[in-house]
Design an enzyme around this catalytic site. Sequence first.
Site, short mmCIF file in Angstrom:
data_model
loop_
_atom_site.label_atom_id
_atom_site.label_comp_id
_atom_site.label_asym_id
_atom_site.label_seq_id
_atom_site.Cartn_x
_atom_site.Cartn_y
_atom_site.Cartn_z
N ASN A 224 -22.71 20.45 -91.95
CA ASN A 224 -22.97 21.05 -93.09
C ASN A 224 -24.54 20.95 -93.83
O ASN A 224 -25.15 19.65 -93.64
CB ASN A 224 -22.20 21.66 -94.31
CG ASN A 224 -22.28 22.05 -95.41
OD1 ASN A 224 -22.60 23.38 -95.09
ND2 ASN A 224 -22.25 21.84 -96.16
N HIS B 219 -26.46 21.53 -97.72
CA HIS B 219 -25.70 21.83 -98.86
C HIS B 219 -26.91 20.82 -99.86
O HIS B 219 -27.10 19.92 -99.52
CB HIS B 219 -24.48 20.81 -99.65
CG HIS B 219 -23.84 21.11 -100.90
ND1 HIS B 219 -23.38 22.08 -101.01
CD2 HIS B 219 -24.48 20.35 -101.88
CE1 HIS B 219 -22.92 22.45 -102.81
NE2 HIS B 219 -23.69 20.92 -103.06
N ASP C 235 -17.43 20.37 -99.62
CA ASP C 235 -19.18 19.56 -99.76
C ASP C 235 -18.95 17.14 -99.76
O ASP C 235 -19.79 17.22 -100.21
CB ASP C 235 -19.97 19.48 -100.49
CG ASP C 235 -20.28 21.12 -101.06
OD1 ASP C 235 -20.43 21.71 -99.98
OD2 ASP C 235 -20.51 21.85 -102.18
C1 GAR Z 1 -28.66 26.90 -98.07
O1 GAR Z 1 -29.27 27.17 -98.87
C2 GAR Z 1 -27.76 26.09 -97.97
O2 GAR Z 1 -27.71 24.62 -98.62
C3 GAR Z 1 -26.85 26.62 -99.23
O3 GAR Z 1 -26.64 28.52 -98.90
C4 GAR Z 1 -28.22 28.43 -98.17
C5 GAR Z 1 -27.48 29.61 -97.29
O4 GAR Z 1 -29.44 30.26 -97.42
N1 GAR Z 1 -25.19 26.24 -98.46
C6 GAR Z 1 -24.19 25.50 -99.89
O5 GAR Z 1 -24.54 26.10 -101.13
C7 GAR Z 1 -22.99 24.65 -99.24
N2 GAR Z 1 -22.38 24.64 -99.94
P1 GAR Z 1 -29.31 30.62 -95.40
O6 GAR Z 1 -28.05 31.35 -95.20
O7 GAR Z 1 -30.49 31.37 -95.88
O8 GAR Z 1 -29.60 29.85 -94.95
#
Ligand code: GAR
Length: 229
Positions: free
Chosen positions: A114, A116, A152
């Site tokens: 994952n 984060h 997380d």
């Molecule tokens: C990313 O920035 C990731 O870190 C976050 O969602 C975004 C997705 O962006 N994930 C979380 O917050 C998970 N806990 P994307 O769809 O443009 O890759």
Amino acid sequence: MNHQSDPPLTLVVLISNQGSNLQAIIDAIANQEIHGKILAVVSNNPDAPGLDKAQKAGIATAVTERSGFATRKDFDHHLLQLVRAYDPGLVVLAGFMLILDDNFVNHFHGRLLNVHPSLLPKYPGLNTYGRVLDANDAVHGCSIHFVSSQLDGGPVVAQSEVPVRVNDSKDSLSARVQDAEHKLYPMVIGWFARGRLRCEHETITLDGKLLEKPRVIAFTDPAETVESG
Ligand code: GAR
């Protein structure tokens, strides 16, 4: 370590929204930074722009919505069966905004990563940008971790720090963190694809050595990436 002639690592990527990390992974495979092949992109959101990105790259897509199932348990069961049917070597969560159940996490133990947007264990959960700005932190960043059943949680493989600037908004800060994610996530997946990175139980090894703390990667300039930690 795996060799160029070994079959590519097979991936299933789970998304919920934009898919900018998915795009970075697609590009890294095309550039041979990851010796891998994406078998499918799975989204819980039928309107996720990331689905278009997958389709443009000729990757199979599947959508499974929570609302299509009577209970969360039914949905979780379906999601596991769906992803399992591809028999991937690695499952990549790239902005997948649902919490996976224990069955899923246990089934893919050691091959579930994952990204984060925080320097875990700081700021698990949502709205990391708002919380960092409220706390006046000087530094934010992103983490790539193997997934455990804690939100997380799970052992962190690598992190990249970014400065928080005086006039930052959530948008400007998230853009800077996402830039780092787009470099760090493909890098870590590339390590896994080459057999350099392993996770057994809660123990991570990188290049055969126990990784006692996350590898910290500074992306100052493409020509001078600095590894430490
Ligand atoms: C990313 O920035 C990731 O870190 C976050 O969602 C975004 C997705 O962006 N994930 C979380 O917050 C998970 N806990 P994307 O769809 O443009 O890759």
